[in-house]
Scaffold this active site. Structure first.
Site, mmCIF file in Angstrom:
data_model
loop_
_atom_site.group_PDB
_atom_site.id
_atom_site.type_symbol
_atom_site.label_atom_id
_atom_site.label_comp_id
_atom_site.label_asym_id
_atom_site.label_seq_id
_atom_site.Cartn_x
_atom_site.Cartn_y
_atom_site.Cartn_z
ATOM 1 N N ASP A 1 41.948 41.078 27.890
ATOM 2 C CA ASP A 1 40.917 41.257 28.921
ATOM 3 C C ASP A 1 40.871 40.063 29.862
ATOM 4 O O ASP A 1 41.294 38.959 29.529
ATOM 5 C CB ASP A 1 39.549 41.447 28.268
ATOM 6 N N GLU A 2 40.340 40.296 31.035
ATOM 7 C CA GLU A 2 40.012 39.246 32.017
ATOM 8 C C GLU A 2 41.155 38.258 32.227
ATOM 9 O O GLU A 2 40.934 37.058 32.375
ATOM 10 C CB GLU A 2 38.730 38.519 31.587
ATOM 11 N N ALA A 3 42.383 38.781 32.296
ATOM 12 C CA ALA A 3 43.552 37.926 32.546
ATOM 13 C C ALA A 3 43.737 37.769 34.055
ATOM 14 O O ALA A 3 44.792 38.101 34.618
ATOM 15 C CB ALA A 3 44.783 38.532 31.885
#
Length: 536
Positions: A343-345
């Site tokens: 997530d949230e890369a």
């Protein structure tokens, strides 16, 4: 009607609901004290999660000093569940509750294991009558889940650690119960703030009461790396040396982690370890300069921003690192799943993200585990059998929802954790002191009142493998904080995962949840007293 009357009426109605649920007539009766309600036999099935089938019948069974717990003496699995049950009941009842071979006594509490294949891995049947109680299950996990039902059928004072007056009655009849979903999880973020082995065990015990069967541990993030890796020792000793706000942090030795896994297994919970990749990796990047594209280690981080860190996707050493970490954690983890985050890369390009996931997912498979990832994994190609954990919101874009639904139609399983429904770190209201509000305020009804099977447009109902309630810990640093944010929302998520869709009803649930209040108190859980629930 006066202002005072308007304020009092909801409290009176709430009390009447509770008394009705407890089977107490209020017509012509004197006022009933809190303790009187608690010593009245709880109607069969008035528990959380609500059972699939309840058939009240006959007189209750009373646990007394003569009660024995009967098992097949050749079954070590039945013995373990019996010992657990005795450990719950002995302190509060003051009774010896000896565990004996089933042929050496009559009546009492009988635990039967085997046969009854229709009950599956976690189902059970509880039969109660004046002569005794019989709990039947096909598998040990089912016997253990049945014990949680037996606990909740008893007065809340049974949870106390000192002798209480009783009586200890279980209503007569039969409960036949199996879970809706095989995956019913709770996540604890031990990276933003570190929690000790004993604190994690306490949470495991709380989860057990509500038939949760997966403990997802978020073991790495920007703020801290929380598990020892022999081949990369600075991950824990340096990367785990702080936390949000600059506290001392901490990490689990391999022995610590094994103890958490063992304890969870004793409560029939599977540990799902998460190493978040390729983003949320500042603690790793700070520990080893060679993992950075520029070869320069950033400082340790104690803030709460997200999306600023990334492993160096083109470097070969990145995959040596990932292989070592996954190999060592897989060797410590008997469960099926290993969570790789995803997530949230935001600091990883889409092309690099896809390339990274193509290389990392086979590593998970090489070490015998099934991939779990946050739903951004569907932006790449999920491995066969992988699970995508959806954490979007009602307001998430239709395109993002469709990306996840398309993966589900193509065979990817879904775990549903919508942040504006079941993220336990979301504030209840604007007055809530702990937690965050980026997903909105999540009161008890909003957390409970949705249907996992129909939640994500375009996703087949059969793709939904279960639900999970994550607890992120940017603002959570002690047991009391966990209690405030997890309770009373966690039991509702557990019910969504366990109980049949046909039983889902907010008004009935809020009454059953209200009756859990004294149990929370007996367990030392300082829960949020939501005004949506008619607490006694």
């Amino acid at each position: 009607m006066s202002v005072r009357q308007r304020r009092t009426l909801p409290r009176v109605l709430g009390a009447l609901l509770l008394l009705t649920a407890a089977g107490i007539s209020c017509v012509g009766a004197a006022p009933v004290s809190h303790s009187a309600v608690e010593t009245t036999t709880r109607p069969l099935g008035q528990i959380v999660p609500v059972p699939a089938s309840v058939a009240p019948a006959g007189r209750p069974y009373a646990i007394t000093a003569a009660t024995r717990i009967r098992i097949d003496e050749h079954s070590s699995d039945a013995r373990a569940v019996a010992d657990y049950l005795a450990g719950i009941l002995r302190p509060s009842t003051g009774h010896p509750l000896r565990v004996v071979d089933e042929d050496d006594a009559r009546g009492g509490i009988r635990l039967r294991l085997g046969g009854e294949e229709a009950l599956g891995d976690e189902g059970y049947r509880l039969q109660s009558g004046v002569d005794g109680i019989t709990l039947t299950a096909h598998r040990p996990a089912g016997l253990f889940r049945g014990v949680q039902t037996l606990r909740q059928q008893l007065p809340a004072a049974v949870e106390k650690k000192t002798v209480q007056p009783g009586p200890w009655k279980v209503a007569g009849g039969t409960i036949t119960d199996t879970p809706r979903y095989a995956y019913r999880g709770a996540m604890l973020d031990v990276s933003r703030h570190f929690f000790t082995v004993e604190q994690v065990k306490r949470y495991i015990d709380q989860l057990a009461l509500y038939k949760v069967n997966k403990l997802h541990l978020h073991l790495s993030d920007d703020q801290g790396w929380r598990i020892a890796i022999d081949s990369w020792p600075r991950l824990a000793t340096y990367g785990g040396s702080t936390q949000v706000g600059g506290g001392p942090g901490g990490y689990y030795t391999k022995a610590d982690y094994k103890e958490i896994v063992r304890y969870a297994a004793s409560r029939h919970q599977e540990v799902v370890p998460e190493i978040d990749l390729p983003g949320h990796t500042n603690a790793a990047l700070a520990s080893y300069a060679e993992l950075n594209c520029d070869g320069v280690a950033p400082p340790l981080y104690t803030g709460t921003a997200v999306g600023f860190s990334s492993l160096c996707v083109p470097k070969d050493i990145t995959y040596d690192f990932v292989d070592d970490v996954i190999r060592e954690i897989a060797a410590l983890t008997p469960g099926k799943y290993l969570h790789i985050g995803g997530d949230e890369a935001h600091s990883t390009t889409h092309e690099d993200y896809v390339a990274f996931m193509e290389k990392v997912q086979p590593i998970v498979a090489k070490y015998g585990k099934t991939v779990v990832g946050w739903h951004q994994l569907t932006g790449a190609t999920p491995a066969k059998g992988a699970l995508a954990q959806y954490w979007g919101l009602d307001r998430t874009s239709p395109a993002e929802k469709e990306q996840v639904a398309a993966a589900a139609r193509n065979g990817t399983g879904l775990i549903l954790s919508p942040a504006d429904r079941v993220y336990l770190d979301m504030k209840y209201t604007k007055e809530t002191k702990l937690g965050l509000a980026w997903a909105g305020y999540v009161e008890v009804q909003r957390s409970y009142d949705w249907n996992p099977a129909a939640y994500l447009p375009g996703a087949p109902a059969e793709a939904v493998k279960g639900v999970e309630a994550p607890l992120w810990t940017e603002t959570i640093s002690e047991n009391a904080h966990i209690d405030q944010m997890a309770f009373p929302r966690l039991p509702g998520v557990a019910e969504l995962g366990w109980s049949p869709a046909a039983t889902h009803d907010w008004e009935a649930y809020r009454t059953r949840l209200a009756a859990q209040g004294p149990r929370f108190e007996a367990l030392g859980i300082d829960y949020y007293r939501s005004p949506q629930v008619p607490w006694s």
